[in-house]
Design a protein around this motif. Structure first.
Motif, PDB file in Angstrom:
ATOM      1  N   LEU A  43       3.065  -5.876 -10.982  1.00 41.85           N
ATOM      2  CA  LEU A  43       2.970  -4.717 -10.099  1.00 41.85           C
ATOM      3  C   LEU A  43       3.848  -3.558 -10.563  1.00 41.85           C
ATOM      4  O   LEU A  43       3.729  -2.454 -10.066  1.00 41.85           O
ATOM      5  CB  LEU A  43       3.402  -5.084  -8.674  1.00 41.85           C
ATOM      6  CG  LEU A  43       2.764  -6.284  -8.001  1.00 41.85           C
ATOM      7  CD1 LEU A  43       3.309  -6.439  -6.588  1.00 41.85           C
ATOM      8  CD2 LEU A  43       1.256  -6.179  -7.996  1.00 41.85           C
TER       9      LEU A  43
ATOM     10  N   SER B 148       2.698   1.711  -3.425  1.00 39.13           N
ATOM     11  CA  SER B 148       1.841   1.901  -4.595  1.00 39.13           C
ATOM     12  C   SER B 148       2.127   3.240  -5.271  1.00 39.13           C
ATOM     13  O   SER B 148       2.099   4.291  -4.629  1.00 39.13           O
ATOM     14  CB  SER B 148       0.372   1.831  -4.159  1.00 39.13           C
ATOM     15  OG  SER B 148      -0.480   2.095  -5.251  1.00 39.13           O
TER      16      SER B 148
ATOM     17  N   HIS C 269       0.847  -1.207   0.000  1.00 44.75           N
ATOM     18  CA  HIS C 269       0.000   0.000   0.000  1.00 44.75           C
ATOM     19  C   HIS C 269       0.875   1.247   0.000  1.00 44.75           C
ATOM     20  O   HIS C 269       0.624   2.196  -0.748  1.00 44.75           O
ATOM     21  CB  HIS C 269      -0.933   0.019   1.225  1.00 44.75           C
ATOM     22  CG  HIS C 269      -2.179  -0.770   1.040  1.00 44.75           C
ATOM     23  ND1 HIS C 269      -3.178  -0.400   0.160  1.00 44.75           N
ATOM     24  CD2 HIS C 269      -2.602  -1.925   1.614  1.00 44.75           C
ATOM     25  CE1 HIS C 269      -4.147  -1.293   0.209  1.00 44.75           C
ATOM     26  NE2 HIS C 269      -3.829  -2.231   1.075  1.00 44.75           N
TER      27      HIS C 269
ATOM     28  N   ILE D 185      -3.571  -6.008  -4.419  1.00 51.14           N
ATOM     29  CA  ILE D 185      -2.538  -6.415  -3.460  1.00 51.14           C
ATOM     30  C   ILE D 185      -2.901  -7.749  -2.823  1.00 51.14           C
ATOM     31  O   ILE D 185      -2.065  -8.656  -2.727  1.00 51.14           O
ATOM     32  CB  ILE D 185      -2.339  -5.312  -2.397  1.00 51.14           C
ATOM     33  CG1 ILE D 185      -1.671  -4.089  -3.038  1.00 51.14           C
ATOM     34  CG2 ILE D 185      -1.508  -5.835  -1.216  1.00 51.14           C
ATOM     35  CD1 ILE D 185      -1.644  -2.849  -2.174  1.00 51.14           C
TER      36      ILE D 185
ATOM     37  N   SER E 224       0.152   2.002  -9.551  1.00 50.81           N
ATOM     38  CA  SER E 224      -0.810   2.305  -8.492  1.00 50.81           C
ATOM     39  C   SER E 224      -1.663   1.053  -8.291  1.00 50.81           C
ATOM     40  O   SER E 224      -2.240   0.533  -9.247  1.00 50.81           O
ATOM     41  CB  SER E 224      -1.690   3.485  -8.892  1.00 50.81           C
ATOM     42  OG  SER E 224      -0.890   4.648  -8.961  1.00 50.81           O
ATOM     43  N   LEU E 225      -1.708   0.572  -7.055  1.00 50.79           N
ATOM     44  CA  LEU E 225      -2.354  -0.712  -6.767  1.00 50.79           C
ATOM     45  C   LEU E 225      -3.555  -0.526  -5.852  1.00 50.79           C
ATOM     46  O   LEU E 225      -3.498   0.223  -4.881  1.00 50.79           O
ATOM     47  CB  LEU E 225      -1.355  -1.644  -6.081  1.00 50.79           C
ATOM     48  CG  LEU E 225      -0.047  -1.913  -6.827  1.00 50.79           C
ATOM     49  CD1 LEU E 225       0.939  -2.617  -5.919  1.00 50.79           C
ATOM     50  CD2 LEU E 225      -0.305  -2.704  -8.091  1.00 50.79           C
ATOM     51  N   SER E 226      -4.614  -1.257  -6.148  1.00 50.71           N
ATOM     52  CA  SER E 226      -5.785  -1.256  -5.272  1.00 50.71           C
ATOM     53  C   SER E 226      -5.584  -2.307  -4.182  1.00 50.71           C
ATOM     54  O   SER E 226      -4.746  -3.206  -4.312  1.00 50.71           O
ATOM     55  CB  SER E 226      -7.051  -1.592  -6.067  1.00 50.71           C
ATOM     56  OG  SER E 226      -7.001  -2.950  -6.496  1.00 50.71           O
TER      57      SER E 226
END
Length: 196
Positions: free
Chosen positions: A164, A99, A96, A138, A132-134
């Motif tokens: 990623l 990201s 997080h 993840i 950018s990861l949700s």
């Protein structure tokens, strides 16, 4: 050199062992006994190099006539060192925070000749840009790539972790996995070990 010294990989990492196996050289592995705690005020590159050298030297007495490879990797982002999360909860938190960020990975390699005392050292810098990861991405990633908890920054680039990443800038793509092979081949050649 009249006799080729045996090669010892001073690492318990299955990733580094697999990398060295791909070179087709004969070697054995040994787990180093060295405190991996970063020192106050130490740069990430200095930490990686100190740990790689410490790991190699910790095995010198056990292998008095050998070439010992020591390696370590430290990730750096937002003015702090990132270790291996070692748990899913910590990996989730780390991913997080990472990201959309750029992360610097410092991969150190050391080759110690325990006969002559000669040591060759190198630190490779790799810059990685994370997508950018949700939270869902993840979670799915960590379910499918459980070994990521043992990787600095929780991103196993040679596996699903590639999904990623947006970009990798490196002079040696092997370094991000943990073993800068280009420099290792050079160090081995200097010690009379021709890989090819």
């Amino acid at each position: 050199m009249s006799m080729k010294l045996p090669l010892v990989l001073g690492s318990s990492s299955v990733f580094r062992r697999a990398q060295l196996e791909r070179l087709g050289v004969v070697f054995q592995t040994a787990s180093p006994d060295f405190d991996e705690t970063p020192l106050a005020g130490e740069t990430a590159a200095d930490t990686a190099l100190r740990l790689a050298e410490g790991k190699a030297r910790s095995l010198a007495a056990a292998f008095p006539q050998a070439l010992i490879i020591g390696a370590d990797q430290v990730a750096w982002c937002q003015n702090r060192q990132l270790g291996k999360p070692m748990s899913v909860a910590k990996a989730q938190q780390m991913l997080h925070e990472l990201s959309g960020q750029e992360i610097e990975f410092y991969s150190a390699i050391v080759l110690l000749n325990t006969v002559t005392g000669r040591i060759c050292c190198h630190v490779d810098k790799t810059v990685v840009k994370m997508r950018s990861l949700s939270s869902e991405q993840i979670c799915r990633y960590l379910e499918r790539e459980p070994d990521a908890v043992y990787c600095a920054g929780a991103a196993k680039s040679e596996g699903l972790g590639a999904a990623l990443l947006e970009r990798i800038d490196s002079s040696d793509p092997n370094a991000l996995i943990g073993l800068p092979l280009f420099k290792l081949v050079e160090f081995l050649a200097e010690e009379g070990w021709a890989v090819v």
